[in-house]
Motif scaffolding. Structure first.
Motif, PDB file in Angstrom:
ATOM      1  N   PHE A 210     -58.179 -56.275 -79.333  1.00  0.00           N
ATOM      2  CA  PHE A 210     -58.220 -57.346 -80.325  1.00  0.00           C
ATOM      3  C   PHE A 210     -59.359 -57.098 -81.295  1.00  0.00           C
ATOM      4  N   ASP A 211     -59.005 -57.038 -82.569  1.00  0.00           N
ATOM      5  CA  ASP A 211     -59.966 -56.837 -83.647  1.00  0.00           C
ATOM      6  C   ASP A 211     -60.060 -58.145 -84.428  1.00  0.00           C
ATOM      7  N   ALA A 212     -61.126 -58.896 -84.185  1.00  0.00           N
ATOM      8  CA  ALA A 212     -61.274 -60.212 -84.813  1.00  0.00           C
ATOM      9  C   ALA A 212     -61.301 -60.113 -86.332  1.00  0.00           C
ATOM     10  N   GLU A 213     -61.974 -59.101 -86.832  1.00  0.00           N
ATOM     11  CA  GLU A 213     -62.069 -58.933 -88.283  1.00  0.00           C
ATOM     12  C   GLU A 213     -60.690 -58.687 -88.897  1.00  0.00           C
ATOM     13  N   LEU A 214     -59.886 -57.859 -88.217  1.00  0.00           N
ATOM     14  CA  LEU A 214     -58.541 -57.586 -88.712  1.00  0.00           C
ATOM     15  C   LEU A 214     -57.665 -58.835 -88.624  1.00  0.00           C
ATOM     16  N   PHE A 215     -57.773 -59.582 -87.524  1.00  0.00           N
ATOM     17  CA  PHE A 215     -57.015 -60.825 -87.359  1.00  0.00           C
ATOM     18  C   PHE A 215     -57.323 -61.797 -88.494  1.00  0.00           C
ATOM     19  N   LEU A 216     -58.605 -61.966 -88.790  1.00  0.00           N
ATOM     20  CA  LEU A 216     -58.997 -62.902 -89.843  1.00  0.00           C
ATOM     21  C   LEU A 216     -58.557 -62.411 -91.228  1.00  0.00           C
ATOM     22  N   LYS A 217     -58.492 -61.106 -91.397  1.00  0.00           N
ATOM     23  CA  LYS A 217     -58.022 -60.552 -92.672  1.00  0.00           C
ATOM     24  C   LYS A 217     -56.522 -60.811 -92.855  1.00  0.00           C
TER      25      LYS A 217
ATOM     26  N   GLY B 276     -60.962 -70.783 -85.846  1.00  0.00           N
ATOM     27  CA  GLY B 276     -60.973 -71.546 -84.603  1.00  0.00           C
ATOM     28  C   GLY B 276     -60.248 -70.819 -83.487  1.00  0.00           C
ATOM     29  N   ILE B 277     -59.166 -70.136 -83.846  1.00  0.00           N
ATOM     30  CA  ILE B 277     -58.411 -69.368 -82.851  1.00  0.00           C
ATOM     31  C   ILE B 277     -59.255 -68.225 -82.301  1.00  0.00           C
ATOM     32  N   VAL B 278     -59.962 -67.527 -83.187  1.00  0.00           N
ATOM     33  CA  VAL B 278     -60.823 -66.424 -82.735  1.00  0.00           C
ATOM     34  C   VAL B 278     -61.865 -66.936 -81.744  1.00  0.00           C
ATOM     35  N   GLN B 279     -62.464 -68.067 -82.045  1.00  0.00           N
ATOM     36  CA  GLN B 279     -63.463 -68.634 -81.136  1.00  0.00           C
ATOM     37  C   GLN B 279     -62.835 -69.038 -79.802  1.00  0.00           C
ATOM     38  N   ALA B 280     -61.622 -69.570 -79.846  1.00  0.00           N
ATOM     39  CA  ALA B 280     -60.915 -69.933 -78.619  1.00  0.00           C
ATOM     40  C   ALA B 280     -60.590 -68.693 -77.794  1.00  0.00           C
ATOM     41  N   LEU B 281     -60.184 -67.627 -78.456  1.00  0.00           N
ATOM     42  CA  LEU B 281     -59.882 -66.376 -77.757  1.00  0.00           C
ATOM     43  C   LEU B 281     -61.114 -65.831 -77.047  1.00  0.00           C
ATOM     44  N   GLU B 282     -62.233 -65.893 -77.708  1.00  0.00           N
ATOM     45  CA  GLU B 282     -63.477 -65.406 -77.105  1.00  0.00           C
ATOM     46  C   GLU B 282     -63.833 -66.230 -75.871  1.00  0.00           C
ATOM     47  N   ALA B 283     -63.594 -67.537 -75.940  1.00  0.00           N
ATOM     48  CA  ALA B 283     -63.922 -68.408 -74.813  1.00  0.00           C
ATOM     49  C   ALA B 283     -62.953 -68.217 -73.649  1.00  0.00           C
ATOM     50  N   PHE B 284     -61.707 -67.884 -73.940  1.00  0.00           N
ATOM     51  CA  PHE B 284     -60.661 -67.782 -72.919  1.00  0.00           C
ATOM     52  C   PHE B 284     -60.548 -66.392 -72.307  1.00  0.00           C
TER      53      PHE B 284
ATOM     54  N   ASP C 147     -59.217 -77.779 -74.464  1.00  0.00           N
ATOM     55  CA  ASP C 147     -60.477 -77.189 -74.026  1.00  0.00           C
ATOM     56  C   ASP C 147     -61.216 -76.458 -75.140  1.00  0.00           C
ATOM     57  N   TYR C 148     -60.610 -76.338 -76.315  1.00  0.00           N
ATOM     58  CA  TYR C 148     -61.164 -75.498 -77.380  1.00  0.00           C
ATOM     59  C   TYR C 148     -61.494 -76.354 -78.604  1.00  0.00           C
TER      60      TYR C 148
ATOM     61  N   GLY D  49     -51.560 -64.397 -75.533  1.00  0.00           N
ATOM     62  CA  GLY D  49     -51.631 -62.974 -75.861  1.00  0.00           C
ATOM     63  C   GLY D  49     -52.747 -62.253 -75.139  1.00  0.00           C
ATOM     64  N   ARG D  50     -53.814 -62.969 -74.807  1.00  0.00           N
ATOM     65  CA  ARG D  50     -54.901 -62.346 -74.057  1.00  0.00           C
ATOM     66  C   ARG D  50     -54.443 -62.037 -72.625  1.00  0.00           C
ATOM     67  N   ILE D  51     -53.650 -62.916 -72.029  1.00  0.00           N
ATOM     68  CA  ILE D  51     -53.113 -62.630 -70.696  1.00  0.00           C
ATOM     69  C   ILE D  51     -52.243 -61.384 -70.753  1.00  0.00           C
ATOM     70  N   SER D  52     -51.455 -61.262 -71.809  1.00  0.00           N
ATOM     71  CA  SER D  52     -50.508 -60.148 -71.935  1.00  0.00           C
ATOM     72  C   SER D  52     -51.207 -58.797 -71.935  1.00  0.00           C
ATOM     73  N   VAL D  53     -52.278 -58.662 -72.716  1.00  0.00           N
ATOM     74  CA  VAL D  53     -52.919 -57.347 -72.805  1.00  0.00           C
ATOM     75  C   VAL D  53     -53.593 -56.957 -71.489  1.00  0.00           C
ATOM     76  N   TYR D  54     -54.067 -57.948 -70.749  1.00  0.00           N
ATOM     77  CA  TYR D  54     -54.680 -57.619 -69.459  1.00  0.00           C
ATOM     78  C   TYR D  54     -53.628 -57.339 -68.393  1.00  0.00           C
ATOM     79  N   LEU D  55     -52.484 -58.011 -68.447  1.00  0.00           N
ATOM     80  CA  LEU D  55     -51.382 -57.663 -67.548  1.00  0.00           C
ATOM     81  C   LEU D  55     -50.917 -56.235 -67.822  1.00  0.00           C
ATOM     82  N   GLU D  56     -50.833 -55.888 -69.095  1.00  0.00           N
ATOM     83  CA  GLU D  56     -50.445 -54.534 -69.477  1.00  0.00           C
ATOM     84  C   GLU D  56     -51.382 -53.504 -68.852  1.00  0.00           C
ATOM     85  N   ARG D  57     -52.673 -53.752 -68.919  1.00  0.00           N
ATOM     86  CA  ARG D  57     -53.665 -52.835 -68.365  1.00  0.00           C
ATOM     87  C   ARG D  57     -53.603 -52.790 -66.841  1.00  0.00           C
ATOM     88  N   GLU D  58     -53.612 -53.967 -66.216  1.00  0.00           N
ATOM     89  CA  GLU D  58     -53.675 -54.027 -64.756  1.00  0.00           C
ATOM     90  C   GLU D  58     -52.413 -53.482 -64.105  1.00  0.00           C
TER      91      GLU D  58
END
Length: 337
Positions: free
Chosen positions: A4-11, A179-187, A288-289, A312-321
């Motif tokens: 996840f690239d926060a800068e790219l997401f915000l762009k 706000g989404i980026v901040q929520a992603l960082e917290a989650f 919670d956010y 989406g954060r769950i997805s990328v970690y499931l992919e890895r694990e």
């Protein structure tokens, strides 16, 4: 954060996608000026799931008649509500989903006004519709489409004299990507721990309601089943106690999507039951956010976007694990059926 690239997401989402607001408003205003009888939200798989939240929003915030339809079924069902006075909205990331393209042409042949959300110009869906609203990039296309649908839906309601808060709503929507980026960082840590714990769990129950029902359906089918080959079931919270509750045991993994609309008590009812039975209850609650700058009035609508991004954060970690790329398929677009 992994992949996840926060800068790219915000762009992409926070700047380029939101820059389409004037075009979306122009399209909606032009359609409203001609008048129409009803709205059809049409898609296939993940994109029909994407439409369900906005069917809910229109039904609960407007007198406008709305129908969310699976593209392939619409082609064969002889829907008597679909006429030349209908407005039909479609979405396809690639612009090539066969059933969706066919449905767009079907609706256009009936004289309906058609709008397409696509990430690539010149594709079959982009060419088939009257109005094409392009995503700036295929990456983060669903996040972008959710923004577009927020603007499109609430502009329609506004033009029907039912949402005078539209300008403030759109202004706050500009703040949502940050706000989404901040929520992603917290989650993120919770997402990783869930994936580590459940990488070998063979069956997942997902429960949601209201404007998060579409996300619930989509995550079970399109992510866990299609992209990870994990057996799963999406259950509407209002229907959970009409069958599915009998399958919950001490080790059953139950994922609850808690939003902030009127149906939240339905999910909380499932929560009260599940916490008495299973030790594997996972709650994803948009409340919670913080979402700085977003008013309480609009949070329930923006929960759609937030919930989608968090899963989406769950997805990328499931992919890895699981060592199972999200792009891996056995059958989808691999064989004729």
């Amino acid at each position: 954060m992994l992949k996840f690239d926060a800068e790219l997401f915000l762009k992409i989402v926070g700047q380029e996608a939101l820059a389409q607001r004037p075009e979306i408003e122009r399209v909606v205003d032009e359609i409203a000026a001609k008048e129409f009888k009803n709205i059809f939200l049409i898609g296939s798989g993940g994109t029909i799931a994407m439409m369900y939240p906005f069917e809910y929003i229109l039904k609960s915030n407007s007198s406008l008649e709305v129908h969310a339809e699976i593209a392939a079924e619409l082609l064969v069902m002889n829907n008597r509500h679909l006429t030349k006075d209908s407005v039909c909205v479609f979405a396809s990331v690639t612009g090539t989903t066969k059933e969706t393209v066919a449905a767009a042409q079907f609706c256009k042949d009936k004289g309906a006004t058609t709008i397409g959300l696509v990430s690539k110009a010149g594709t079959p869906l982009a060419e088939a519709v009257d109005f094409c609203i392009l995503a700036p990039d295929e990456k983060h296309s669903f996040d972008t489409f959710f923004l577009y649908l927020q603007l499109l839906t609430f502009r329609l309601i506004h033009n029907n004299d039912e949402f005078p808060q539209y300008d403030q709503f759109a202004k706050e929507l500009d703040l949502l990507p940050q706000g989404i980026v901040q929520a992603l960082e917290a989650f993120d840590e919770r997402a990783e721990q869930f994936a580590i714990k459940h990488k070998d769990t063979g069956y997942q129950m997902l429960v949601g309601a209201g404007n998060l029902w579409g996300n619930t359906y989509s995550y079970a089918m399109c992510i866990l089943e299609e992209m990870q080959w994990i057996k799963s079931k999406s259950i509407h919270a209002a229907e959970f106690f009409h069958g599915t509750l009998e399958l919950v045991e001490e080790d059953t993994s139950v994922i609850l999507f808690k939003g902030e609309d009127e149906t939240r008590p339905l999910v909380e009812r499932v929560e009260r039951f599940a916490e008495k039975i299973t030790k594997e209850l996972f709650i994803l609650d948009t409340k919670d956010y913080a979402l700085d700058g977003i008013s309480e009035e609009f949070r329930k609508h923006f929960a759609i976007n937030v919930n989608w991004a968090l899963t989406g954060r769950i997805s990328v970690y499931l992919e890895r694990e699981r060592n199972h790329p999200l792009e891996l398929r056995r059958y989808y677009r691999k064989m004729e059926y």
